[in-house]
Design a protein around this motif. Structure first.
Motif, PDB file in Angstrom:
ATOM      1  N   LYS A   2     153.837  71.647  -7.009  1.00  0.00           N
ATOM      2  CA  LYS A   2     154.004  70.222  -7.237  1.00  0.00           C
ATOM      3  C   LYS A   2     152.888  69.675  -8.127  1.00  0.00           C
ATOM      4  O   LYS A   2     153.136  68.834  -8.985  1.00  0.00           O
ATOM      5  N   ALA A   3     151.659  70.168  -7.935  1.00  0.00           N
ATOM      6  CA  ALA A   3     150.546  69.701  -8.764  1.00  0.00           C
ATOM      7  C   ALA A   3     150.774  70.078 -10.225  1.00  0.00           C
ATOM      8  O   ALA A   3     150.544  69.266 -11.128  1.00  0.00           O
ATOM      9  N   LEU A   4     151.247  71.306 -10.466  1.00  0.00           N
ATOM     10  CA  LEU A   4     151.537  71.738 -11.834  1.00  0.00           C
ATOM     11  C   LEU A   4     152.616  70.860 -12.451  1.00  0.00           C
ATOM     12  O   LEU A   4     152.509  70.447 -13.608  1.00  0.00           O
ATOM     13  N   HIS A   5     153.638  70.556 -11.675  1.00  0.00           N
ATOM     14  CA  HIS A   5     154.708  69.687 -12.171  1.00  0.00           C
ATOM     15  C   HIS A   5     154.170  68.300 -12.524  1.00  0.00           C
ATOM     16  O   HIS A   5     154.511  67.747 -13.572  1.00  0.00           O
ATOM     17  N   MET A   6     153.332  67.743 -11.678  1.00  0.00           N
ATOM     18  CA  MET A   6     152.800  66.404 -11.933  1.00  0.00           C
ATOM     19  C   MET A   6     151.910  66.375 -13.180  1.00  0.00           C
ATOM     20  O   MET A   6     151.990  65.447 -13.980  1.00  0.00           O
ATOM     21  N   VAL A   7     151.084  67.401 -13.355  1.00  0.00           N
ATOM     22  CA  VAL A   7     150.231  67.476 -14.547  1.00  0.00           C
ATOM     23  C   VAL A   7     151.094  67.622 -15.794  1.00  0.00           C
ATOM     24  O   VAL A   7     150.885  66.927 -16.795  1.00  0.00           O
ATOM     25  N   ALA A   8     152.076  68.527 -15.738  1.00  0.00           N
ATOM     26  CA  ALA A   8     152.949  68.744 -16.888  1.00  0.00           C
ATOM     27  C   ALA A   8     153.742  67.485 -17.219  1.00  0.00           C
ATOM     28  O   ALA A   8     153.860  67.107 -18.390  1.00  0.00           O
ATOM     29  N   PHE A   9     154.266  66.819 -16.214  1.00  0.00           N
ATOM     30  CA  PHE A   9     155.038  65.602 -16.437  1.00  0.00           C
ATOM     31  C   PHE A   9     154.156  64.509 -17.041  1.00  0.00           C
ATOM     32  O   PHE A   9     154.557  63.823 -17.988  1.00  0.00           O
ATOM     33  N   THR A  10     152.944  64.358 -16.526  1.00  0.00           N
ATOM     34  CA  THR A  10     152.026  63.340 -17.042  1.00  0.00           C
ATOM     35  C   THR A  10     151.676  63.609 -18.501  1.00  0.00           C
ATOM     36  O   THR A  10     151.705  62.696 -19.336  1.00  0.00           O
ATOM     37  N   LEU A  11     151.365  64.864 -18.832  1.00  0.00           N
ATOM     38  CA  LEU A  11     151.049  65.203 -20.221  1.00  0.00           C
ATOM     39  C   LEU A  11     152.258  64.985 -21.137  1.00  0.00           C
ATOM     40  O   LEU A  11     152.103  64.497 -22.260  1.00  0.00           O
ATOM     41  N   ALA A  12     153.448  65.331 -20.660  1.00  0.00           N
ATOM     42  CA  ALA A  12     154.644  65.118 -21.471  1.00  0.00           C
ATOM     43  C   ALA A  12     154.879  63.627 -21.725  1.00  0.00           C
ATOM     44  O   ALA A  12     155.255  63.228 -22.834  1.00  0.00           O
ATOM     45  N   MET A  13     154.614  62.797 -20.735  1.00  0.00           N
ATOM     46  CA  MET A  13     154.775  61.357 -20.914  1.00  0.00           C
ATOM     47  C   MET A  13     153.719  60.795 -21.858  1.00  0.00           C
ATOM     48  O   MET A  13     154.006  59.902 -22.659  1.00  0.00           O
ATOM     49  N   ILE A  14     152.494  61.305 -21.780  1.00  0.00           N
ATOM     50  CA  ILE A  14     151.459  60.884 -22.727  1.00  0.00           C
ATOM     51  C   ILE A  14     151.904  61.212 -24.150  1.00  0.00           C
ATOM     52  O   ILE A  14     151.758  60.391 -25.061  1.00  0.00           O
ATOM     53  N   GLY A  15     152.465  62.406 -24.331  1.00  0.00           N
ATOM     54  CA  GLY A  15     152.976  62.784 -25.647  1.00  0.00           C
ATOM     55  C   GLY A  15     154.099  61.874 -26.113  1.00  0.00           C
ATOM     56  O   GLY A  15     154.140  61.465 -27.275  1.00  0.00           O
ATOM     57  N   ALA A  16     154.997  61.538 -25.195  1.00  0.00           N
ATOM     58  CA  ALA A  16     156.105  60.655 -25.557  1.00  0.00           C
ATOM     59  C   ALA A  16     155.608  59.260 -25.928  1.00  0.00           C
ATOM     60  O   ALA A  16     156.070  58.664 -26.914  1.00  0.00           O
ATOM     61  N   ILE A  17     154.662  58.747 -25.162  1.00  0.00           N
ATOM     62  CA  ILE A  17     154.096  57.434 -25.478  1.00  0.00           C
ATOM     63  C   ILE A  17     153.379  57.480 -26.821  1.00  0.00           C
ATOM     64  O   ILE A  17     153.500  56.557 -27.637  1.00  0.00           O
ATOM     65  N   TYR A  53     157.660  73.164 -20.215  1.00  0.00           N
ATOM     66  CA  TYR A  53     157.693  73.427 -18.778  1.00  0.00           C
ATOM     67  C   TYR A  53     158.582  72.415 -18.052  1.00  0.00           C
ATOM     68  O   TYR A  53     159.417  72.796 -17.225  1.00  0.00           O
ATOM     69  N   VAL A  54     158.406  71.141 -18.350  1.00  0.00           N
ATOM     70  CA  VAL A  54     159.221  70.107 -17.698  1.00  0.00           C
ATOM     71  C   VAL A  54     160.696  70.304 -18.031  1.00  0.00           C
ATOM     72  O   VAL A  54     161.563  70.208 -17.159  1.00  0.00           O
ATOM     73  N   PHE A  55     160.993  70.624 -19.290  1.00  0.00           N
ATOM     74  CA  PHE A  55     162.386  70.863 -19.694  1.00  0.00           C
ATOM     75  C   PHE A  55     162.968  72.068 -18.960  1.00  0.00           C
ATOM     76  O   PHE A  55     164.092  72.025 -18.467  1.00  0.00           O
ATOM     77  N   ALA A  56     162.204  73.144 -18.869  1.00  0.00           N
ATOM     78  CA  ALA A  56     162.699  74.383 -18.264  1.00  0.00           C
ATOM     79  C   ALA A  56     162.891  74.263 -16.758  1.00  0.00           C
ATOM     80  O   ALA A  56     163.768  74.912 -16.186  1.00  0.00           O
ATOM     81  N   THR A  57     162.087  73.440 -16.093  1.00  0.00           N
ATOM     82  CA  THR A  57     162.161  73.332 -14.635  1.00  0.00           C
ATOM     83  C   THR A  57     162.823  72.044 -14.168  1.00  0.00           C
ATOM     84  O   THR A  57     162.880  71.778 -12.960  1.00  0.00           O
ATOM     85  N   HIS A  58     163.357  71.274 -15.079  1.00  0.00           N
ATOM     86  CA  HIS A  58     163.884  69.943 -14.744  1.00  0.00           C
ATOM     87  C   HIS A  58     164.976  70.000 -13.682  1.00  0.00           C
ATOM     88  O   HIS A  58     164.942  69.252 -12.709  1.00  0.00           O
ATOM     89  N   LYS A  59     165.939  70.865 -13.838  1.00  0.00           N
ATOM     90  CA  LYS A  59     167.069  70.868 -12.912  1.00  0.00           C
ATOM     91  C   LYS A  59     166.640  71.163 -11.480  1.00  0.00           C
ATOM     92  O   LYS A  59     167.169  70.582 -10.542  1.00  0.00           O
ATOM     93  N   GLY A  60     165.648  72.019 -11.311  1.00  0.00           N
ATOM     94  CA  GLY A  60     165.162  72.324  -9.968  1.00  0.00           C
ATOM     95  C   GLY A  60     164.346  71.205  -9.353  1.00  0.00           C
ATOM     96  O   GLY A  60     164.256  71.095  -8.138  1.00  0.00           O
ATOM     97  N   ASP A  61     163.745  70.368 -10.177  1.00  0.00           N
ATOM     98  CA  ASP A  61     162.890  69.286  -9.681  1.00  0.00           C
ATOM     99  C   ASP A  61     163.614  67.958  -9.546  1.00  0.00           C
ATOM    100  O   ASP A  61     163.184  67.100  -8.792  1.00  0.00           O
ATOM    101  N   CYS A  62     164.686  67.760 -10.297  1.00  0.00           N
ATOM    102  CA  CYS A  62     165.381  66.477 -10.326  1.00  0.00           C
ATOM    103  C   CYS A  62     166.445  66.411  -9.244  1.00  0.00           C
ATOM    104  O   CYS A  62     167.341  67.259  -9.180  1.00  0.00           O
TER     105      CYS A  62
END
Length: 68
Positions: A2-17, A53-62
């Motif tokens: 879960k920590a890896l997912h949260m870090v990856a998601f946060t970094l991906a959102m920073i990139g999107a912003i 990472y977020v794209f590859a693991t999205h279905k399992g996390d969403c």
């Protein structure tokens, strides 16, 4: 995991912003914060890897995607 997912998601959102700011205002937040140092490239690599990472693991996390 879960920590890896949260870090990856946060970094991906920073990139999107950051891309949104570049597109709307020609303002690069990462460059502004890091001042064009070599660390800037590392940040971009981490953001890109996080997005993959977020794209590859999205279905399992969403919850919405996992139910269908």
């Amino acid at each position: 995991m879960k920590a890896l997912h949260m870090v990856a998601f946060t970094l991906a959102m920073i990139g999107a912003i950051n891309w949104g700011l570049i597109g709307l205002f020609q303002f690069n937040l990462v460059t502004t914060l890091l001042g064009g140092t070599g660390l800037e490239n590392i940040v971009y690599i981490l953001i890109g890897a996080s997005a993959v990472y977020v794209f590859a693991t999205h279905k399992g996390d969403c919850k919405m995607c996992a139910s269908s």
